[in-house]
Design a protein around this motif. Structure first.
Motif, PDB file in Angstrom:
ATOM      1  N   LEU A 130      49.707  -4.456 -26.544  1.00 56.53           N
ATOM      2  CA  LEU A 130      48.530  -3.768 -27.068  1.00 56.53           C
ATOM      3  C   LEU A 130      47.697  -3.199 -25.926  1.00 56.53           C
ATOM      4  O   LEU A 130      47.615  -3.786 -24.853  1.00 56.53           O
ATOM      5  CB  LEU A 130      47.668  -4.735 -27.886  1.00 56.53           C
ATOM      6  CG  LEU A 130      48.296  -5.238 -29.179  1.00 56.53           C
ATOM      7  CD1 LEU A 130      47.450  -6.349 -29.771  1.00 56.53           C
ATOM      8  CD2 LEU A 130      48.475  -4.094 -30.172  1.00 56.53           C
ATOM      9  N   ARG A 131      47.070  -2.061 -26.206  1.00 48.87           N
ATOM     10  CA  ARG A 131      46.121  -1.445 -25.281  1.00 48.87           C
ATOM     11  C   ARG A 131      44.782  -1.358 -25.986  1.00 48.87           C
ATOM     12  O   ARG A 131      44.725  -1.301 -27.229  1.00 48.87           O
ATOM     13  CB  ARG A 131      46.582  -0.044 -24.903  1.00 48.87           C
ATOM     14  CG  ARG A 131      47.894   0.009 -24.144  1.00 48.87           C
ATOM     15  CD  ARG A 131      48.282   1.436 -23.925  1.00 48.87           C
ATOM     16  NE  ARG A 131      48.249   2.114 -25.228  1.00 48.87           N
ATOM     17  CZ  ARG A 131      49.093   3.038 -25.614  1.00 48.87           C
ATOM     18  NH1 ARG A 131      50.030   3.434 -24.823  1.00 48.87           N
ATOM     19  NH2 ARG A 131      48.999   3.582 -26.811  1.00 48.87           N
ATOM     20  N   PRO A 132      43.696  -1.333 -25.234  1.00 46.01           N
ATOM     21  CA  PRO A 132      42.385  -1.160 -25.873  1.00 46.01           C
ATOM     22  C   PRO A 132      42.388   0.098 -26.752  1.00 46.01           C
ATOM     23  O   PRO A 132      42.887   1.146 -26.362  1.00 46.01           O
ATOM     24  CB  PRO A 132      41.432  -1.005 -24.689  1.00 46.01           C
ATOM     25  CG  PRO A 132      42.095  -1.740 -23.573  1.00 46.01           C
ATOM     26  CD  PRO A 132      43.581  -1.484 -23.777  1.00 46.01           C
ATOM     27  N   GLY A 133      41.867  -0.073 -27.963  1.00 48.58           N
ATOM     28  CA  GLY A 133      41.804   1.024 -28.919  1.00 48.58           C
ATOM     29  C   GLY A 133      42.953   1.066 -29.896  1.00 48.58           C
ATOM     30  O   GLY A 133      42.913   1.833 -30.865  1.00 48.58           O
ATOM     31  N   ASP A 134      44.006   0.268 -29.671  1.00 45.87           N
ATOM     32  CA  ASP A 134      45.126   0.257 -30.608  1.00 45.87           C
ATOM     33  C   ASP A 134      44.676  -0.230 -31.975  1.00 45.87           C
ATOM     34  O   ASP A 134      43.786  -1.078 -32.094  1.00 45.87           O
ATOM     35  CB  ASP A 134      46.256  -0.642 -30.099  1.00 45.87           C
ATOM     36  CG  ASP A 134      47.158   0.055 -29.096  1.00 45.87           C
ATOM     37  OD1 ASP A 134      47.079   1.298 -28.960  1.00 45.87           O
ATOM     38  OD2 ASP A 134      47.949  -0.647 -28.440  1.00 45.87           O
ATOM     39  N   ARG A 135      45.340   0.291 -33.004  1.00 45.74           N
ATOM     40  CA  ARG A 135      45.047  -0.077 -34.387  1.00 45.74           C
ATOM     41  C   ARG A 135      46.275  -0.727 -35.008  1.00 45.74           C
ATOM     42  O   ARG A 135      47.349  -0.134 -35.040  1.00 45.74           O
ATOM     43  CB  ARG A 135      44.632   1.153 -35.186  1.00 45.74           C
ATOM     44  CG  ARG A 135      43.318   1.706 -34.694  1.00 45.74           C
ATOM     45  CD  ARG A 135      42.916   2.942 -35.409  1.00 45.74           C
ATOM     46  NE  ARG A 135      41.607   3.361 -34.912  1.00 45.74           N
ATOM     47  CZ  ARG A 135      40.897   4.313 -35.440  1.00 45.74           C
ATOM     48  NH1 ARG A 135      41.340   4.970 -36.496  1.00 45.74           N
ATOM     49  NH2 ARG A 135      39.726   4.630 -34.927  1.00 45.74           N
ATOM     50  N   ILE A 136      46.063  -1.941 -35.508  1.00 45.81           N
ATOM     51  CA  ILE A 136      47.115  -2.703 -36.168  1.00 45.81           C
ATOM     52  C   ILE A 136      46.850  -2.583 -37.665  1.00 45.81           C
ATOM     53  O   ILE A 136      45.762  -2.882 -38.139  1.00 45.81           O
ATOM     54  CB  ILE A 136      47.069  -4.184 -35.744  1.00 45.81           C
ATOM     55  CG1 ILE A 136      47.205  -4.311 -34.225  1.00 45.81           C
ATOM     56  CG2 ILE A 136      48.147  -4.984 -36.476  1.00 45.81           C
ATOM     57  CD1 ILE A 136      46.812  -5.678 -33.702  1.00 45.81           C
ATOM     58  N   HIS A 137      47.878  -2.139 -38.415  1.00 49.56           N
ATOM     59  CA  HIS A 137      47.716  -1.926 -39.855  1.00 49.56           C
ATOM     60  C   HIS A 137      48.519  -2.972 -40.624  1.00 49.56           C
ATOM     61  O   HIS A 137      49.721  -3.140 -40.385  1.00 49.56           O
ATOM     62  CB  HIS A 137      48.185  -0.530 -40.246  1.00 49.56           C
ATOM     63  CG  HIS A 137      47.588   0.548 -39.408  1.00 49.56           C
ATOM     64  ND1 HIS A 137      46.286   0.948 -39.551  1.00 49.56           N
ATOM     65  CD2 HIS A 137      48.107   1.271 -38.400  1.00 49.56           C
ATOM     66  CE1 HIS A 137      46.027   1.903 -38.665  1.00 49.56           C
ATOM     67  NE2 HIS A 137      47.116   2.112 -37.951  1.00 49.56           N
ATOM     68  N   VAL A 138      47.851  -3.672 -41.530  1.00 45.09           N
ATOM     69  CA  VAL A 138      48.483  -4.674 -42.379  1.00 45.09           C
ATOM     70  C   VAL A 138      48.029  -4.436 -43.809  1.00 45.09           C
ATOM     71  O   VAL A 138      46.946  -3.916 -44.050  1.00 45.09           O
ATOM     72  CB  VAL A 138      48.140  -6.114 -41.930  1.00 45.09           C
ATOM     73  CG1 VAL A 138      48.602  -6.358 -40.498  1.00 45.09           C
ATOM     74  CG2 VAL A 138      46.662  -6.411 -42.053  1.00 45.09           C
ATOM     75  N   GLY A 139      48.851  -4.819 -44.760  1.00 49.60           N
ATOM     76  CA  GLY A 139      48.444  -4.737 -46.154  1.00 49.60           C
ATOM     77  C   GLY A 139      48.272  -3.317 -46.650  1.00 49.60           C
ATOM     78  O   GLY A 139      48.824  -2.364 -46.106  1.00 49.60           O
ATOM     79  N   ALA A 140      47.474  -3.193 -47.700  1.00 55.81           N
ATOM     80  CA  ALA A 140      47.271  -1.909 -48.366  1.00 55.81           C
ATOM     81  C   ALA A 140      46.154  -1.082 -47.744  1.00 55.81           C
ATOM     82  O   ALA A 140      46.143   0.135 -47.896  1.00 55.81           O
ATOM     83  CB  ALA A 140      46.970  -2.141 -49.850  1.00 55.81           C
ATOM     84  N   THR A 145      41.308  -3.073 -35.209  1.00 51.94           N
ATOM     85  CA  THR A 145      41.238  -2.325 -33.954  1.00 51.94           C
ATOM     86  C   THR A 145      40.963  -3.298 -32.828  1.00 51.94           C
ATOM     87  O   THR A 145      40.006  -4.060 -32.887  1.00 51.94           O
ATOM     88  CB  THR A 145      40.129  -1.255 -34.016  1.00 51.94           C
ATOM     89  OG1 THR A 145      40.370  -0.396 -35.137  1.00 51.94           O
ATOM     90  CG2 THR A 145      40.107  -0.427 -32.745  1.00 51.94           C
ATOM     91  N   VAL A 146      41.826  -3.295 -31.800  1.00 44.83           N
ATOM     92  CA  VAL A 146      41.649  -4.191 -30.661  1.00 44.83           C
ATOM     93  C   VAL A 146      40.962  -3.428 -29.541  1.00 44.83           C
ATOM     94  O   VAL A 146      41.219  -2.249 -29.330  1.00 44.83           O
ATOM     95  CB  VAL A 146      42.996  -4.782 -30.166  1.00 44.83           C
ATOM     96  CG1 VAL A 146      43.606  -5.697 -31.203  1.00 44.83           C
ATOM     97  CG2 VAL A 146      43.960  -3.701 -29.763  1.00 44.83           C
ATOM     98  N   ASP A 147      40.062  -4.108 -28.854  1.00 48.09           N
ATOM     99  CA  ASP A 147      39.339  -3.472 -27.754  1.00 48.09           C
ATOM    100  C   ASP A 147      38.995  -4.506 -26.699  1.00 48.09           C
ATOM    101  O   ASP A 147      38.847  -5.678 -27.004  1.00 48.09           O
ATOM    102  CB  ASP A 147      38.073  -2.800 -28.268  1.00 48.09           C
ATOM    103  CG  ASP A 147      37.738  -1.552 -27.491  1.00 48.09           C
ATOM    104  OD1 ASP A 147      38.328  -1.325 -26.416  1.00 48.09           O
ATOM    105  OD2 ASP A 147      36.868  -0.796 -27.949  1.00 48.09           O
ATOM    106  N   ARG A 148      38.861  -4.045 -25.497  1.00 41.99           N
ATOM    107  CA  ARG A 148      38.452  -4.912 -24.377  1.00 41.99           C
ATOM    108  C   ARG A 148      37.060  -4.486 -23.963  1.00 41.99           C
ATOM    109  O   ARG A 148      36.769  -3.307 -23.830  1.00 41.99           O
ATOM    110  CB  ARG A 148      39.421  -4.760 -23.205  1.00 41.99           C
ATOM    111  CG  ARG A 148      39.068  -5.664 -22.053  1.00 41.99           C
ATOM    112  CD  ARG A 148      40.000  -5.563 -20.877  1.00 41.99           C
ATOM    113  NE  ARG A 148      40.951  -4.485 -20.963  1.00 41.99           N
ATOM    114  CZ  ARG A 148      42.084  -4.435 -20.279  1.00 41.99           C
ATOM    115  NH1 ARG A 148      42.396  -5.419 -19.482  1.00 41.99           N
ATOM    116  NH2 ARG A 148      42.894  -3.418 -20.400  1.00 41.99           N
ATOM    117  N   ARG A 149      36.206  -5.493 -23.776  1.00 42.30           N
ATOM    118  CA  ARG A 149      34.825  -5.202 -23.378  1.00 42.30           C
ATOM    119  C   ARG A 149      34.482  -5.919 -22.108  1.00 42.30           C
ATOM    120  O   ARG A 149      35.011  -6.913 -21.766  1.00 42.30           O
ATOM    121  CB  ARG A 149      33.859  -5.604 -24.471  1.00 42.30           C
ATOM    122  CG  ARG A 149      34.086  -4.794 -25.705  1.00 42.30           C
ATOM    123  CD  ARG A 149      32.980  -4.970 -26.685  1.00 42.30           C
ATOM    124  NE  ARG A 149      33.291  -4.163 -27.852  1.00 42.30           N
ATOM    125  CZ  ARG A 149      32.952  -4.483 -29.063  1.00 42.30           C
ATOM    126  NH1 ARG A 149      32.285  -5.564 -29.290  1.00 42.30           N
ATOM    127  NH2 ARG A 149      33.257  -3.700 -30.049  1.00 42.30           N
TER     128      ARG A 149
END
Length: 149
Positions: A130-140, A145-149
């Motif tokens: 994963l990279r910051p800003g990636d979007r993981i889609h599950v379900g309907a 959205t993952v991010d590093r701060r």
């Protein structure tokens, strides 16, 4: 001049924002129609506020609690309300890797996990960086959205 050094932002602070994603919902519906399969039940929850979860530990499970007590609840519990009908009990897992990286693994979910609006679901039990800003889609309709701060 201060005696305290300026260390800048903390390294390794990752967060996940969980939100109801209309674009993901429309893609799921379109794919179901194209495959001539039943659509996932349920209406899109238009007024569901996003929530933020700080990633801690080495493993973070994504899914829904299996009983009312929540004793087996995943760290990112998508039980609802409203309940996303396409989320498996154990849908995906986030694993921390040194130094300061995360991967996502589909845990053999019924409806699959996609990344960044991709067409093909992730291969179960296969880590994807994963990279910051990636979007993981599950379900309907659920997107994380993952991010590093």
């Amino acid at each position: 001049m201060s005696d305290t050094p300026d260390v800048g932002p903390a390294v390794g602070t990752w967060v996940v924002t969980v939100w109801a994603d209309r674009d993901h919902h429309e893609l799921v519906r379109a794919r179901r129609r194209a495959d001539d399969t039943d659509e996932l039940p349920g209406e899109f929850p238009g007024d569901l506020p996003p929530r933020e979860i700080r990633l801690t530990g080495d493993e973070v499970r994504i899914g829904r609690a299996g009983d009312r007590s929540g004793s087996d609840a995943p760290e990112i519990d998508l039980t609802g309300p409203p309940r996303d009908p396409g989320v498996s009990k154990l849908h995906a897992v986030l694993l921390a890797l040194p130094p300061d990286r995360w991967v996502v693994i589909d845990a053999g979910s019924t409806n699959g996990t996609t990344l960044n609006y991709g067409e093909e679901p992730l291969t179960p039990d296969t880590p994807v960086a994963l990279r910051p800003g990636d979007r993981i889609h599950v379900g309907a309709w659920t997107t994380l959205t993952v991010d590093r701060r």
